[in-house]
Design an enzyme around this catalytic site. Sequence first.
Site, PDB file in Angstrom:
ATOM      1  N   LYS A 116     -10.964 -35.585 -15.105  1.00 22.15           N
ATOM      2  CA  LYS A 116      -9.649 -34.796 -15.946  1.00 22.15           C
ATOM      3  C   LYS A 116     -10.417 -33.497 -16.588  1.00 22.15           C
ATOM      4  O   LYS A 116      -9.609 -32.661 -16.806  1.00 22.15           O
ATOM      5  CB  LYS A 116      -9.530 -35.660 -17.199  1.00 22.15           C
ATOM      6  CG  LYS A 116      -8.654 -36.900 -16.771  1.00 22.15           C
ATOM      7  CD  LYS A 116      -7.662 -37.470 -17.781  1.00 22.15           C
ATOM      8  CE  LYS A 116      -6.573 -38.273 -17.303  1.00 22.15           C
ATOM      9  NZ  LYS A 116      -5.919 -38.985 -18.053  1.00 22.15           N
ATOM     10  N   LYS A 198      -2.020 -42.372  -3.552  1.00 23.28           N
ATOM     11  CA  LYS A 198      -1.280 -43.394  -4.314  1.00 23.28           C
ATOM     12  C   LYS A 198       0.119 -42.772  -4.886  1.00 23.28           C
ATOM     13  O   LYS A 198       0.257 -41.507  -4.779  1.00 23.28           O
ATOM     14  CB  LYS A 198      -1.898 -43.788  -5.484  1.00 23.28           C
ATOM     15  CG  LYS A 198      -2.507 -45.006  -5.724  1.00 23.28           C
ATOM     16  CD  LYS A 198      -3.179 -45.628  -6.982  1.00 23.28           C
ATOM     17  CE  LYS A 198      -2.861 -44.721  -8.278  1.00 23.28           C
ATOM     18  NZ  LYS A 198      -3.527 -45.444  -9.364  1.00 23.28           N
ATOM     19  N   LYS A 201       4.058 -39.751  -9.753  1.00 22.17           N
ATOM     20  CA  LYS A 201       4.858 -38.779 -10.314  1.00 22.17           C
ATOM     21  C   LYS A 201       4.819 -37.366 -10.028  1.00 22.17           C
ATOM     22  O   LYS A 201       5.521 -36.723 -10.047  1.00 22.17           O
ATOM     23  CB  LYS A 201       4.994 -39.107 -11.961  1.00 22.17           C
ATOM     24  CG  LYS A 201       3.712 -38.698 -12.652  1.00 22.17           C
ATOM     25  CD  LYS A 201       4.113 -38.903 -14.175  1.00 22.17           C
ATOM     26  CE  LYS A 201       2.702 -38.469 -14.811  1.00 22.17           C
ATOM     27  NZ  LYS A 201       1.379 -39.466 -14.550  1.00 22.17           N
TER      28      LYS A 201
END
Length: 334
Positions: A116, A198, A201
């Site tokens: 991140k 995967k 969104k």
Amino acid sequence: MEEVKKKRMLSGIQPSGDLHLGNYLGAIKNWADRVDEYECFYFMADLHTITVRQDPAELRRRSINQLAQYIACGLDPEKNVLFLQSHVPAHSQLAWVLSCYTMFGELSRMTQFKDKSAKYSDNINSGLFTYPVLMAADILLYQADYVPVGEDQKQHVELCRDIAQRFNSVYGDVFKVPEPLINKVGARIYGLTTPGAKMSKSVPDGCVFLMDSPDDIRRKFKRAVTDSDRENCVRFDKENKPGVANLMNIYSTLTGKTMEQIEAEFAGQGYGSFKPAVGEAVIEAMRPIREEAERLIKDKAYLDDVYRKGAEAASYVAGKTLRKVYKKVGFYQL
Ligand code: TRP
């Protein structure tokens, strides 16, 4: 007869994006079935979401809409404790204490922090770094036996165990040391346009959201990637035909049919009839969920009441643990 105490299960979900088919088939669908066997706590981890920038109005909208969607997916608020993390101040309070029992080096080794901080390199805030401490507080407050999470969260649960053991070794048995429960039951669903990754969104074209209309769903399945070998044959081959395998997996999970049965059903028909058939199966499975969620979203008083009762039940359990911790570390009590 003496009643056997149920084991406790707890998990958190970040309301950072709209829920999709991958969330449903991979996780939520199984949760509703656990309720008789375990005492279940599920919360929306809104405190965690602000480690990356959120639009305030969107965060507020998702925090209440997702509650409606979870209930529509079968999570009964009378049987599960459903709550919003920021409604229970003990999470933040315990996180501070635990941060003093967590080493800088341990947090630096977290792969999610490394990923991140590379992805959001303009906002490497300290919350992003101490995120696993808050997550440990979430879990330890409830003395949870099991924590169902995705593979990507396993390292955080392991750190939580280390923190609990460290604290217990100083102060006695304060925390239950939880076990991660890596979901193998649920289907792993990949993106319709990116079958190597995967369902997410962040790739909306390949992502079926729970609130998508039937037309949206139809369009997305029409454009689903199948394979590049032009074989045009519905055959389960994960290695060489990941797109087809993913569609078969979705179809199988929804209909209960085996891969062999699906191959037989579409023998000689090709992708032209297979893709829309999967789309229709998804539309039919999502329809009652979407309709129930839409109905609940209009009943804000009911949803607020669920959150209010959830926060009350959660605060009761969390408060007991926090008081014990404050006492153990030496905070003067009135
Ligand atoms: N970090 C988890 C995720 O991103 C969400 C989460 C927060 C969580 N607190 C938790 C999961 C406690 C399990 C237990 O998926």
